[in-house]
Every structure is written in structure tokens, then in C-alpha cells.
Design an enzyme around this catalytic site. Structure first.
Site, mmCIF file in Angstrom:
data_model
loop_
_atom_site.group_PDB
_atom_site.id
_atom_site.type_symbol
_atom_site.label_atom_id
_atom_site.label_comp_id
_atom_site.label_asym_id
_atom_site.label_seq_id
_atom_site.Cartn_x
_atom_site.Cartn_y
_atom_site.Cartn_z
ATOM 1 N N ASP A 93 41.674 33.770 38.444
ATOM 2 C CA ASP A 93 42.339 34.719 37.650
ATOM 3 C C ASP A 93 43.910 35.231 38.278
ATOM 4 O O ASP A 93 44.186 36.040 37.952
ATOM 5 C CB ASP A 93 41.478 36.045 37.420
ATOM 6 C CG ASP A 93 41.055 36.621 38.981
ATOM 7 O OD1 ASP A 93 41.479 36.020 39.893
ATOM 8 O OD2 ASP A 93 40.329 37.629 38.763
ATOM 9 N N ASP A 145 41.053 39.426 54.300
ATOM 10 C CA ASP A 145 40.165 40.216 53.634
ATOM 11 C C ASP A 145 38.885 40.179 54.041
ATOM 12 O O ASP A 145 38.701 39.208 54.816
ATOM 13 C CB ASP A 145 40.389 39.877 51.895
ATOM 14 C CG ASP A 145 40.280 38.476 51.702
ATOM 15 O OD1 ASP A 145 39.893 37.729 52.634
ATOM 16 O OD2 ASP A 145 40.442 38.151 50.555
ATOM 17 N N GLU A 203 43.223 41.913 42.730
ATOM 18 C CA GLU A 203 42.740 41.556 41.548
ATOM 19 C C GLU A 203 43.707 41.786 40.470
ATOM 20 O O GLU A 203 44.735 42.453 40.771
ATOM 21 C CB GLU A 203 41.452 42.403 41.156
ATOM 22 C CG GLU A 203 40.250 41.841 42.008
ATOM 23 C CD GLU A 203 39.352 40.552 41.621
ATOM 24 O OE1 GLU A 203 40.167 39.708 41.248
ATOM 25 O OE2 GLU A 203 38.459 40.676 41.800
ATOM 26 N N HIS A 212 44.155 35.978 41.582
ATOM 27 C CA HIS A 212 44.418 36.895 42.583
ATOM 28 C C HIS A 212 44.589 36.386 43.898
ATOM 29 O O HIS A 212 44.412 34.935 44.282
ATOM 30 C CB HIS A 212 42.985 37.825 42.672
ATOM 31 C CG HIS A 212 41.711 37.048 43.159
ATOM 32 N ND1 HIS A 212 40.481 36.865 42.549
ATOM 33 C CD2 HIS A 212 41.429 36.603 44.614
ATOM 34 C CE1 HIS A 212 39.845 36.117 43.016
ATOM 35 N NE2 HIS A 212 40.138 35.969 44.433
#
Ligand code: GLP
Length: 263
Positions: free
Chosen positions: A141, A72, A148, A143
Site C-alpha cells: 500500500d 521500526d 501507513e 507504506h
């Protein structure tokens, strides 16, 4: 799915580096048949990169015939920006090993045509057939890369908007100022990740314990992207004891027993 539990961060880094080295060597890569490695950024893989550099310096490992694809990149940060993932990768890994520049693939966060950039990235991966080993970290979280919660579990490389939680978590790299964190990114999709022949996710520390609970004991769910690892035919989650703190005691014992029987 394998769950490998190591004592601490350093042991996880050692395990990951040795596994990468083993996979590259076993593949016997050549210029015509390179080993294709997917790579993450973040603080988690830093120890692994350090050890891989040491292996290279000690002439135990060569990256001459290794091709890499990173996961990314922030939109709007060029390679000179200290927090761009491009900068991170050169500083912490590429500048210190013998990987040819042409073998390095990273998404360009400065592109004007996001759709084209993402499609070209997918095409570039396909031009090698597949990624042999995709290594990733995980967000608090759950990801993977920048997919996400709520990301399509079959998504491809695309633009994503970051959640407030991820912006807050990553602001530690931007003078603790969330307003300095780019709100949009380019990221490989969960489908892109899952297409790899093998995936290895590394999670260390208490902050990752909830994600590990959902990955290992939860159901496959787009709200916990890491849980998709359960669907991978060759998926490994590597974590330290701290990251297992929200797993049931018998879950931990079960996976430790299985690994103890391997030789
Ligand atoms: C970022 C990256 C992820 C990484 C995550 C966790 O959001 N895009 O690829 O896994 O941070 O980072 P860390 O390893 O620093 O906890």
C-alpha cells in the site's frame, strides 16, 4: 529521483549491496566519523544483507565504523521473539558482520514510555548529525517503515496502528494468523526518513507494482507515503521489471535511457 530498473530480485540485491559498499568505502569512516546507515527489515532486503555479509567475509567491506538505525519495531515483541525486528536484524545481518554492538540502534518495542523512546531515538540520530544513507522497503500500500497511508508526510518517530492490509500482509510471518500480528508499532516518521542525506527504496515483484506507479507517476500524496521520495534531493527507487508492470512503457524507457547514459 532516480529509478533504477533491474531484471529481477537477485540483480536488485546485488545493485543495493554494491551501492552500500561503495558509499561506505567512499566515506572512509573512522570511529570519530562513522558512516550512518538506516536499515529496513522485511523479505526484500534479505538478498542485500546476504551479499553484504559475503563482502565482509571476503574482507572487502568492514562495518567497524558503521552506525545503524533501524526503521521500526512491533510493540510488545521482545528481541527473543522470532518475528521481532530486533531478532530479524541480528539473525540476518548483525551477527554475521563486525559491527560493534554499541553502534546498533533499534527501537525498543517493550518500552513502557513510547513517547520517551521515540524522542530518544530522534535525539540519537541527531547526535550523529544525520543518517547518510537510509535504505527502505515498501509495503504493497506504499507504506515506508510503518508509516501507513494517511501518515503525515512530516511525521517523526512515534507509535502507529497498523492497517488491516498490513496486518494481513505481515501475517505470513505469524503462521498466517492475523490475530498474532501486533496491531501497534514504533516507527521512524516520514520526516525522519526524509532528513537522511540520501534514501534508497527497494521494491520487487508484482505486488509492489501499484506502489511504484504511485511513487513514480502519481502526485505526492499522504495516501501513498512512498510518493514523498519525489521531494528528496537524493532519492533512489530500485526495482525489478515485475514491479514496473503498472508503469507506462514510456516512463520505463525514459528512466532506463537516463541510467544508460550514466557512467
Ligand atoms: C513491513 C515493514 C516495512 C517493509 C514492508 C515490506 O511492513 N515495516 O519496512 O518495507 O514490510 O516488506 P517486504 O519487503 O517483506 O515486502
Amino acid at each position: 529521483m532516480r529509478l533504477i530498473i533491474q531484471n529481477n530480485y537477485d540483480d536488485c540485491s546485488r545493485w543495493a549491496a554494491q551501492y552500500v559498499a561503495y558509499k561506505i568505502k567512499a566515506f572512509r569512516p573512522t570511529a570519530k566519523k562513522p558512516f550512518v546507515l538506516g536499515l529496513p527489515t522485511g523479505s526484500t532486503p534479505l538478498g542485500m544483507y546476504k551479499l553484504l555479509i559475503e563482502m565482509y567475509q571476503q574482507k572487502k567491506l568492514s562495518f567497524e565504523n558503521v552506525v545503524t538505525f533501524n526503521m521500526d519495531e512491533y510493540i510488545g515483541l521482545d528481541g527473543k521473539h522470532p518475528q521481532s525486528y530486533r531478532h530479524f536484524m541480528y539473525e540476518n545481518f548483525f551477527n554475521h558482520v563486525n559491527i560493534p554492538a554499541a553502534n546498533i540502534h533499534m527501537l525498543n518495542g517493550m518500552t513502557k514510555d513510547y513517547a520517551k523512546e521515540c524522542q530518544l531515538y530522534e535525539n540519537a540520530i541527531k547526535s550523529y548529525g544525520k543518517i547518510h544513507l537510509f535504505i527502505g522497503g515498501v509495503g504493497e500500500d506504499g507504506h515506508i517503515a510503518f508509516n501507513e497511508p494517511g501518515s503525515s508526510l512530516s511525521s517523526r518517530t512515534r507509535v502507529k496502528t497498523l492497517t488491516k492490509e498490513t496486518i494481513a500482509a505481515n501475517s505470513r510471518f505469524f503462521d498466517n494468523d492475523p490475530t498474532k500480528v501486533p496491531q501497534t508499532v514504533l516507527t521512524i516518521g516520514i520526516g525522519t526518513f526524509m532528513d537522511a542525506e540520501e534514501v534508497l527504496l527497494i521494491a520487487t515483484g508484482n505486488k509492489k507494482a501499484r506502489a511504484i506507479h504511485h511513487a513514480v507517476e502519481g502526485s505526492i500524496n499522504h495516501m501513498w507515503p512512498i510518493s514523498i521520495t519525489q521531494m528528496h534531493q537524493h532519492g533512489i527507487i530500485l526495482c525489478d521489471e515485475a514491479a514496473t508492470s503498472e508503469l507506462r512503457a514510456d516512463t520505463v524507457r525514459y528512466f532506463k535511457d537516463i541510467e544508460a547514459q550514466k557512467f
